[in-house]
Design a protein around this motif. Structure first.
Motif, mmCIF file in Angstrom:
data_model
loop_
_atom_site.group_PDB
_atom_site.id
_atom_site.type_symbol
_atom_site.label_atom_id
_atom_site.label_comp_id
_atom_site.label_asym_id
_atom_site.label_seq_id
_atom_site.Cartn_x
_atom_site.Cartn_y
_atom_site.Cartn_z
ATOM 1 N N ASN A 1 -3.836 3.558 88.610
ATOM 2 C CA ASN A 1 -4.518 2.405 89.229
ATOM 3 C C ASN A 1 -4.067 2.234 90.624
ATOM 4 O OD1 ASN A 1 -1.867 1.575 88.417
ATOM 5 N ND2 ASN A 1 -2.825 0.427 86.691
ATOM 6 N N PHE A 2 -4.988 1.891 91.444
ATOM 7 C CA PHE A 2 -4.756 1.474 92.901
ATOM 8 C C PHE A 2 -4.531 -0.193 92.993
ATOM 9 C CE2 PHE A 2 -7.106 5.517 93.501
ATOM 10 C CZ PHE A 2 -6.272 6.069 94.174
ATOM 11 N N GLY A 3 -3.424 -0.506 93.035
ATOM 12 C CA GLY A 3 -3.482 -2.249 92.925
ATOM 13 C C GLY A 3 -4.063 -2.367 91.620
ATOM 14 N N ASN B 1 -20.920 8.115 92.160
ATOM 15 C CA ASN B 1 -20.049 7.910 93.069
ATOM 16 C C ASN B 1 -19.190 6.645 92.782
ATOM 17 O OD1 ASN B 1 -20.711 9.656 95.150
ATOM 18 N ND2 ASN B 1 -22.376 8.590 95.807
ATOM 19 N N GLY B 2 -17.971 7.049 93.045
ATOM 20 C CA GLY B 2 -17.001 6.058 92.812
ATOM 21 C C GLY B 2 -16.511 5.953 91.410
ATOM 22 N N SER B 3 -16.931 6.824 90.563
ATOM 23 C CA SER B 3 -16.491 6.867 89.276
ATOM 24 C C SER B 3 -15.113 7.356 89.144
ATOM 25 C CB SER B 3 -17.669 7.659 88.313
ATOM 26 O OG SER B 3 -17.554 8.987 88.713
ATOM 27 N N GLY B 4 -14.532 7.969 90.129
ATOM 28 C CA GLY B 4 -13.108 8.510 89.992
ATOM 29 C C GLY B 4 -13.081 9.951 89.810
ATOM 30 N N LYS B 5 -13.930 10.827 90.310
ATOM 31 C CA LYS B 5 -13.797 12.110 89.992
ATOM 32 C C LYS B 5 -12.810 12.798 90.907
ATOM 33 C CE LYS B 5 -18.352 12.859 91.049
ATOM 34 N NZ LYS B 5 -18.609 11.406 91.325
ATOM 35 N N THR B 6 -13.005 12.428 92.199
ATOM 36 C CA THR B 6 -12.015 12.858 93.312
ATOM 37 C C THR B 6 -10.755 12.616 92.979
ATOM 38 O OG1 THR B 6 -13.776 12.999 94.946
ATOM 39 C CG2 THR B 6 -11.273 12.693 95.828
ATOM 40 N N THR B 7 -10.478 11.187 92.535
ATOM 41 C CA THR B 7 -9.222 10.803 92.022
ATOM 42 C C THR B 7 -8.711 11.666 90.859
ATOM 43 O OG1 THR B 7 -10.058 8.597 92.758
ATOM 44 C CG2 THR B 7 -7.645 8.822 91.305
ATOM 45 N N MET B 8 -9.281 12.156 89.959
ATOM 46 C CA MET B 8 -8.746 12.939 88.877
ATOM 47 C C MET B 8 -8.456 14.200 89.592
ATOM 48 S SD MET B 8 -8.268 13.730 85.977
ATOM 49 C CE MET B 8 -8.948 12.482 84.579
HETATM 50 N N1 ADP Z 1 -6.211 6.118 97.924
HETATM 51 C C1 ADP Z 1 -7.002 5.143 97.311
HETATM 52 N N2 ADP Z 1 -6.636 3.835 97.332
HETATM 53 C C2 ADP Z 1 -7.380 2.963 96.936
HETATM 54 N N3 ADP Z 1 -8.472 3.194 96.180
HETATM 55 C C3 ADP Z 1 -8.844 4.266 96.231
HETATM 56 C C4 ADP Z 1 -8.134 5.422 96.615
HETATM 57 N N4 ADP Z 1 -8.974 6.750 96.313
HETATM 58 C C5 ADP Z 1 -9.819 6.198 95.626
HETATM 59 N N5 ADP Z 1 -9.963 4.740 95.520
HETATM 60 C C6 ADP Z 1 -11.080 4.278 94.638
HETATM 61 O O1 ADP Z 1 -10.881 4.713 93.443
HETATM 62 C C7 ADP Z 1 -12.411 4.460 93.040
HETATM 63 C C8 ADP Z 1 -12.761 6.178 92.814
HETATM 64 O O2 ADP Z 1 -13.008 6.981 93.846
HETATM 65 P P1 ADP Z 1 -13.456 8.459 94.012
HETATM 66 O O3 ADP Z 1 -12.274 9.107 92.830
HETATM 67 O O4 ADP Z 1 -13.305 8.912 95.166
HETATM 68 O O5 ADP Z 1 -14.782 8.434 93.124
HETATM 69 P P2 ADP Z 1 -15.536 9.710 93.104
HETATM 70 O O6 ADP Z 1 -15.121 11.109 93.608
HETATM 71 O O7 ADP Z 1 -15.970 9.762 91.675
HETATM 72 O O8 ADP Z 1 -16.780 9.307 94.060
HETATM 73 C C9 ADP Z 1 -13.004 4.227 94.304
HETATM 74 O O9 ADP Z 1 -13.458 3.102 93.840
HETATM 75 C C10 ADP Z 1 -12.368 4.228 95.243
HETATM 76 O O10 ADP Z 1 -12.474 3.236 96.233
#
Ligand code: ADP
Ligand code: MG
Lengths: 243, 324, 288
Positions: free
Chosen positions: A14-16, A40-47
C-alpha cells in the motif's frame, strides 16, 4: 514439475491509503512465460517493482526458487538473476549502445569484464537487430530501437527470470511481429518470463498461463483461453454492461 | 565514436604516446624550482594544489552530480594530522595517516548522507567543515591555551611543490584506472540513471561511498602536504570554507566529464584569484559570485563542454563540405 | 530560568527568516542559499535609517520589507525563472539553483562589504532593561519578539484565510494540480519568493536592534534557517515557528550552560543530527 522459479505469496503493497497490490499469490514455473494482464492502474507495474526490489512489499513473501528475496535490495535481486525492462524505456543516454548492453553483464547475475563482456554484448545487439547501431549515440535511436536495446541489456545478465513491462507497447504492426518472434524464441530457449502486456495477439500467441489483476486484486489465474473468457475478466476490462 | 566503446581495450599506442608526453611535461615542470623560488614557484604550488583538489573532487562529484563542500574539512583534517604529529611521528607516516583519517571520515559521512539528495548533501558538507572548525577552535582555546600549532620542518616550498606534483601524477593515474575499472563504469551508469544501476546489480551506495572516500583521502593528503607551508596552523586557515567553494568553481568551470577537464578551470582561476587577492583583496567575494553565475548561465558544461561543442560543429561542418 | 525567555526571544526573530526560507523553497522550489543576505542587507538598512534619519527599526520595516520584496521579485524573475524553465529534471534545477544562489550570496556579500566595510555594527535602540518574572531583559529584544509575532500571525492569517494565500498553499502542495484549477503558478512562485525575501528582511531589521552584525554573517543565518526548515519539514509554516523557538532555546542553553564559543557548533550539530535521523522533519508528515 520441480520447484517453481518464482512464488509470490499473499503479497500486499500500500501507498498511504491506496492498496496497489492486494493479497496476491501466484507461481511461475521454470521455463514458463506468464502473462500479467489487467486494466490500467490495476497494479501490474507495482507487482514487477515488488519482484525486482524497486519497492519493498508491505506484507507477504516472494521466493526465487528456494531463495527468499522479499526484503532484499534491488541490486541483490538482480544478482540472483532477475532482470527487467521498464514500462517507460530507461536507457543510459550518455553511453553507446554497446556500453548499455555491457552494463547488463558486469555487476549482476553474470559478471563479465573485458573481451568477454564486449563479445556477449555484440552478440546480443545482433540478436535484437541492432547490429548496425553498435556505436550510435543512444539518444538518437528510435523508440523501438531503444526498447530493443533495453531488452538486450536485460538479456545480458542471462536472467533466470525476465520481467517485461509492456515491452510490445507502441510498436507498429511489422515491428510487433518481430517483437513477438523475439520473445517466442526466448521462451523456446527456456527463459522464464513474466510479461505485462495489453496486446491481446501477443498474449494469445505467447503465454503459457495468465494472471489477471484488477484494482490490485487477482481476479483470474489459469490458461489463456480460460482466463480471457472468464466473465469477471471481461467485466474488469469492458465495464459491467458487457458481462 | 568508436573510442567510446573501448572501455577495456589494451593500452593503445596513442595512450602510450600521451603517457610519454605527460611524463616529459611533468619532468620539465618539476625543474621549475631550479629557475625561480619566488612568485612563480609560489603560484605554481597553488596551481598544482588546486589541480589535485579539483581532480579529486571531480572523481566523486563529476559522475554523481553531488556538490560536495567538504573539501575544507578533509583538507583541514590533513593539515591538523601533520600539525599535531610532526614532533613525534615521521612525516611520510603522517601523510599516510592523513589519507586514512580523511578517507575514514569521508566514509562515515558518505554512509550517513548519500541517501540524502542534492541540497541536503551540500549543506551537510558545508556544515561539517564548520562544525569541525568550531570544535577544533574550542578544544585549542580551552585545552591547549593557544590559537594554533607551530609546524617546524626542513620542508621548503620547492619540496611542497614536488610532493604536490607527485600527488598530481598519482591522482591522474588513479583517475585513469578508475575510469577503466568496473567502479568507474558503475559511476557512469549511476550518473545516467540510478534506478537502472540498481536493477543491473550495482550496489550504488557502496560505489558512491568508495569514490567519496578515495576523493576525501586525496584531499586530506593535500592538506597534509601544505601544512609545513603554513608554519603556524590555525583553524580558520586550515578549515577555510573558501577553499571548498573555489574547488567547486574551478572544477565546474573546467568541466568534469574528463579527467583533465578541471585543469582548464584551475590554471586561469588560480591566477585570477591570486591577482584579485593582491590588487582587489576586498573584491574576492564578488569574483567568486560572478564565477558561480558564469557556471550556471554561460558555461554549464565548463570550458571542456565548450571545446567539445566547437569541435563537434567543426567536424560536422567539414563533413557537409565533403560529401564522401 | 532566564535562559528560556532569552531563548524564546531570540527564536522569535529566527522564526521569520525560517518562514521566509520555507516559503521560497516550499512554494517557489528554489533553495535560496543567499536568503541570509536579505537579513544582512536589512540590518544595514535599519542601521542607516536609524542613525541617519532617526527612523526606528520597527517603523523601518515598512520601508525595508517592500524593498526586499521588489528585489527578490526581480531576482526570481530574471535569475531563477530561466533556470526553472531550462532544467529538465528536478535534480538539474536543484544543482543549478544551488550554484546560482551561491553566486548571488557571494555577490551580495561582496557588495555589502564594499559599501559598509568588514567591521562590526551595532546601535542603541531601546537598550534599557525590562523586568519579567524578576529578571532583566533588553527592551529591544522584547519589542522585536512582539513585532515578529505580529508579522508571523499576519502571515498565518493571510495564508489560511485569503484566496491568494490558499492559492500559494496549493502551489506548495502540487504545482501541476494548482495550474489545473487556474492558479497562475509562475506568478504565485514569484510572489512567494519575494514574500520570503521580505519576511527575512523584516527579521533582519528586528535583529539589528539588539545584535552586533557584520557583512559576513549571511551564511550563518541561512544555515540556522535551514536547520529550522528541515526540522519543521519543508513548507510547514507553523512547524517552522516551533522549530525556530527550539533552536533559539538550544543556542541560549548551550551559551549559558556549556560555552558561548560552542553555540554555532551546536547549530551545526543539531542540523547534522536532524539530517541523519529525521530528514523529513521532526514535525514533517512521513510520506508513505
Ligand atoms: N510510487 C507510487 N506512489 C504512489 N502510488 C503509486 C506508486 N506507483 C504506483 N502507484 C499507484 O498504484 C496503482 C497501480 O499502478 P501501476 O502498478 O502502475 O498500474 P498498472 O501498471 O497496472 O497500470 C495506481 O493507482 C498508481 O497511481
Ligand atoms: Mg504499468
Amino acid at each position: 514439475m520441480t520447484q517453481p522459479i518464482l512464488s509470490v505469496n499473499k503479497l500486499t503493497k500500500n501507498f498511504g491509503g491506496l492498496i496497489a497490490v492486494n493479497d496476491i499469490s501466484f507461481q511461475v514455473k521454470k521455463g514458463e512465460l506468464m502473462g500479467l494482464i489487467g486494466p490500467n492502474g490495476s497494479g501490474k507495474t507495482t507487482m514487477l517493482n515488488l519482484i525486482s526490489g524497486a519497492f519493498k512489499p508491505s506484507t507477504g513473501q516472494i521466493n526465487l526458487e528456494s531463495t527468499d528475496i522479499t526484503n532484499q535490495a534491488a541490486h541483490m535481486i538482480a544478482r540472483h538473476g532477475v532482470a527487467r525492462t521498464f514500462q517507460l524505456v530507461r536507457i543510459l543516454p550518455s553511453l553507446t549502445a554497446l556500453q548499455n548492453v555491457i552494463a547488463g553483464c558486469v555487476y549482476g547475475h553474470v559478471k563479465l569484464w573485458g573481451e568477454d563482456a564486449q563479445q556477449k554484448a555484440e552478440a546480443l545487439l545482433h540478436r535484437v537487430g541492432l547490429a548496425e547501431h553498435i556505436n550510435t549515440p543512444t539518444d538518437s535511436l528510435t523508440y523501438i530501437d531503444q526498447k530493443r536495446l533495453e531488452l538486450a541489456r536485460a538479456l545480458a545478465a542471462n536472467p533466470r527470470l525476465l520481467l517485461l513491462d509492456e515491452w510490445l507497447a507502441g510498436l507498429n504492426p511489422s515491428e510487433l511481429n518481430i517483437g513477438i518472434q523475439l520473445i517466442s524464441d526466448l521462451r523456446d530457449e527456456g527463459t522464464s518470463i513474466i510479461m505485462v502486456e495489453h496486446v491481446m495477439d501477443a498474449i494469445r500467441q505467447l503465454c503459457d498461463h495468465c494472471v489477471v489483476m484488477s484494482s490490485g486484486i487477482k481476479i483470474a489465474d489459469g490458461s489463456v483461453d480460460d482466463v480471457l473468457s472468464d466473465p469477471e475478466v471481461i467485466r474488469a476490462y469492458l465495464g459491467d454492461e458487457h458481462a | 565514436m568508436s573510442r567510446l566503446n573501448k572501455i577495456f581495450s589494451q593500452i593503445s599506442k596513442q595512450e602510450k604516446r600521451i603517457a610519454l608526453y605527460c611524463a616529459i611535461a611533468f619532468a620539465i615542470i618539476a625543474t621549475l624550482p631550479l629557475f625561480d623560488q619566488g612568485f612563480y614557484l609560489s603560484i605554481s604550488v597553488n596551481i598544482v594544489m588546486y589541480i589535485v583538489l579539483c581532480t579529486a573532487w571531480s572523481l566523486f562529484s563529476g559522475p554523481t552530480h553531488y556538490i560536495s563542500l567538504a573539501t575544507a574539512a578533509f583538507y583541514g583534517i590533513g593539515t591538523y594530522v601533520v600539525a599535531i604529529g610532526i614532533k613525534d611521528i615521521p612525516y611520510p607516516v603522517l601523510l599516510v595517516m592523513a589519507a586514512i583519517v580523511s578517507g575514514g571520515i569521508a566514509g562515515i559521512v558518505g554512509l550517513a548522507t548519500l541517501r540524502l539528495s542534492g541540497v541536503y548533501f551540500v549543506v551537510f558538507t558545508l556544515g561539517l567543515s564548520e562544525l569541525i572548525r568550531q570544535i577544533v577552535t574550542w578544544v585549542q582555546t580551552n585545552f591547549s591555551g593557544s590559537s594554533g600549532l607551530y609546524v617546524f620542518t626542513d620542508i621548503r616550498e620547492m619540496h611542497v611543490f614536488w610532493q604536490l606534483l607527485g600527488l598530481a601524477v598519482i591522482v591522474y593515474i588513479v583517475g585513469w584506472l578508475i575510469n577503466r575499472s568496473r567502479l568507474g563504469f558503475a559511476m557512469q551508469i549511476i550518473g545516467n540513471d540510478e534506478t537502472v544501476a540498481k536493477h543491473l546489480g550495482i550496489n550504488t551506495a557502496i560505489s558512491k561511498i568508495l569514490l567519496f572516500m578515495i576523493s576525501g583521502a586525496i584531499i586530506g593528503v593535500v592538506g597534509a602536504i601544505m601544512a609545513p607551508r603554513f608554519s603556524y596552523v590555525t583553524p580558520p586557515s586550515a578549515f577555510n570554507p573558501i577553499i571548498s567553494f573555489q574547488v567547486v568553481i574551478m572544477a565546474l568551470l573546467g568541466g568534469t566529464k574528463r579527467l583533465w577537464g578541471p585543469l582548464l578551470g584551475v590554471i586561469p582561476f588560480t591566477i585570477l584569484f591570486d591577482q584579485v587577492g593582491v590588487y582587489f583583496p576586498d573584491q574576492t567575494s564578488i569574483v567568486i559570485g560572478v564565477a558561480f553565475m558564469a557556471i550556471v548561465y554561460l558555461l554549464p558544461n565548463g570550458v571542456l563542454g565548450l571545446i567539445e561543442t566547437i569541435k563537434q560543429k567543426f567536424t560536422s561542418s567539414t563533413k557537409k563540405e565533403d560529401p564522401t | 530560568m532566564s535562559f528560556i525567555i532569552n531563548g524564546l526571544l531570540l527564536g522569535g526573530t529566527y522564526a521569520l527568516i525560517a518562514v521566509g526560507l520555507t516559503l521560497q523553497y516550499g512554494v517557489a522550489r528554489i533553495m535560496n542559499l543567499a536568503n541570509g543576505e536579505n537579513l544582512v542587507f536589512a540590518c544595514f538598512m535599519a542601521f542607516w535609517l536609524y542613525t541617519a534619519f532617526a527612523i526606528n527599526p520597527i517603523l523601518g520595516i515598512v520601508i525595508i520589507a517592500p524593498m526586499a520584496f521588489v528585489i527578490n521579485w526581480l531576482i526570481y524573475s530574471y535569475a531563477m525563472r530561466p533556470l526553472v524553465n531550462r532544467s529538465k529534471t528536478s535534480g538539474q534545477l536543484e544543482v543549478n539553483s544551488i550554484l546560482a544562489t551561491f553566486g548571488l550570496l557571494f555577490i551580495l556579500k561582496g557588495l555589502m562589504k564594499f559599501s559598509f566595510g568588514g567591521g562590526y555594527f551595532t546601535y542603541n535602540y531601546l537598550a534599557e532593561g525590562i523586568s519579567i518574572f524578576g529578571h532583566n531583559y533588553g527592551l529591544n529584544r522584547v519589542v522585536a519578539f512582539i513585532a515578529a509575532a505580529v508579522i508571523a500571525g499576519t502571515l498565518y492569517l493571510f495564508l489560511n484565510y485569503t484566496r491568494y494565500g490558499t492559492a500559494i498553499r496549493a502551489v506548495a502542495v502540487n504545482p501541476t494540480s494548482a495550474s489545473l484549477v487556474a492558479i497562475n503558478v509562475p506568478r504565485a512562485s514569484a510572489f512567494a519568493f519575494a514574500l520570503g525575501g521580505a519576511l527575512t528582511a523584516a527579521s533582519g531589521a528586528l535583529l539589528s536592534s539588539f545584535y552586533t552584525f557584520h557583512a559576513d554573517m549571511g551564511m550563518d543565518f541561512t544555515m540556522k534557517a535551514l536547520v529550522i526548515v528541515i526540522m519543521a519539514g519543508v513548507g510547514d509554516v507553523r512547524g517552522a515557528v516551533l522549530a525556530a523557538l527550539m533552536l533559539g532555546l538550544t543556542e541560549t542553553a548551550i551559551a549559558t550552560f556549556v560555552d558561548p564559543g560552542l553555540t554555532a557548533a551546536g547549530t551545526y550539530g543539531l542540523f547534522i543530527l536532524v539530517l541523519l535521523f529525521r530528514p523529513q522533519g521532526i514535525f514533517g508528515r512521513s510520506n508513505s
